[in-house]
Design an enzyme around this catalytic site. Structure first.
Site, PDB file in Angstrom:
ATOM      1  N   HIS A  16      -0.214   4.416   0.633  1.00 50.22           N
ATOM      2  CA  HIS A  16      -0.787   5.500   1.428  1.00 50.22           C
ATOM      3  C   HIS A  16      -1.118   4.959   2.823  1.00 50.22           C
ATOM      4  O   HIS A  16      -0.935   3.779   3.081  1.00 50.22           O
ATOM      5  CB  HIS A  16      -2.034   6.071   0.735  1.00 50.22           C
ATOM      6  CG  HIS A  16      -3.113   5.058   0.520  1.00 50.22           C
ATOM      7  ND1 HIS A  16      -3.051   4.118  -0.488  1.00 50.22           N
ATOM      8  CD2 HIS A  16      -4.249   4.811   1.201  1.00 50.22           C
ATOM      9  CE1 HIS A  16      -4.126   3.344  -0.428  1.00 50.22           C
ATOM     10  NE2 HIS A  16      -4.860   3.733   0.590  1.00 50.22           N
ATOM     11  N   LYS A  43       0.859  -1.186   0.000  1.00 54.74           N
ATOM     12  CA  LYS A  43       0.000   0.000   0.000  1.00 54.74           C
ATOM     13  C   LYS A  43       0.897   1.239   0.000  1.00 54.74           C
ATOM     14  O   LYS A  43       1.894   1.281   0.719  1.00 54.74           O
ATOM     15  CB  LYS A  43      -0.858  -0.044   1.272  1.00 54.74           C
ATOM     16  CG  LYS A  43      -2.128   0.724   1.220  1.00 54.74           C
ATOM     17  CD  LYS A  43      -2.942   0.405   2.471  1.00 54.74           C
ATOM     18  CE  LYS A  43      -3.828   1.558   2.823  1.00 54.74           C
ATOM     19  NZ  LYS A  43      -4.526   1.372   4.067  1.00 54.74           N
TER      20      LYS A  43
END
Length: 191
Positions: free
Chosen positions: A78, A76
């Site tokens: 973010h 991921k």
């Protein structure tokens, strides 16, 4: 065996308590009243929910407070980012949790990933040891191969031979067809 069928609060509660009990009863995972690990790691996907509920059950039932972490299949970019979520495992003793070991791929990948961050895999806990050959040509089970190749213990709540013995001694449990299927499966694939 499909742990995905543990899909209600009641069934997850009972499953988590069974894992916690097996951990507490294991002389390789629990010594001198203490867990031999600091973090439970649940590999994506089934291991995520298993790790969470088992960490909670260990605390609720035995006052054992360990960390919990899991991985994502995709990193991921973010939020907290990365592939790992939860407790820091760097330099920690880690117990890997899963439902079963089929070929051992997920466990081997977890072991490599944990080593790469400086964690030490001290064991694996599974719900069911199917006690089956890795292939028709190989008489070693996937569980035995993981123990041998990675030099770590694998503890299970139950094994298929135990299930067969239970069915043989509990004739009022289900129909005889289940027992016949287990016997046939073990005759063909069992170690």
């Amino acid at each position: 065996f499909n742990a995905g069928l543990f899909a209600s609060g009641e069934s997850l509660f009972k499953l988590a308590n069974s894992y916690a009990s097996a951990i507490k009863a294991s002389s390789v995972l629990f010594k001198n009243g203490r867990a031999c690990f600091e973090v439970i790691f649940g590999p994506a996907y089934k291991g995520i929910s298993l790790g969470a509920v088992v960490a909670a059950a260990l605390y609720s039932n035995y006052g054992v407070n360990v960390g919990f972490a899991y991985n994502r299949k995709e990193a991921k970019d973010h939020g907290e980012g990365g592939k790992l979520v939860g407790a820091n495992m760097e330099g920690k003793k880690v117990l890997v949790i899963d439902d079963v070991i089929t070929a051992g791929t997920a466990i081997r990948e977890s072991h490599s990933m944990l080593e790469s961050i400086g964690a030490k895999t001290v064991g694996v806990i599974i719900a069911l040891d199917r006690a089956e050959k890795r292939s028709l040509e190989d008489a070693v089970s996937a569980v035995q191969a993981v123990e041998r190749d990675l030099s770590i213990p694998v503890v299970s709540i139950a094994s298929l031979p135990q299930l067969q013995a239970f069915l043989e001694s509990s004739q009022n449990y289900g129909d005889n067809n289940v027992l016949q299927q287990v016997v046939a499966y073990r005759d063909k694939y069992g170690v």
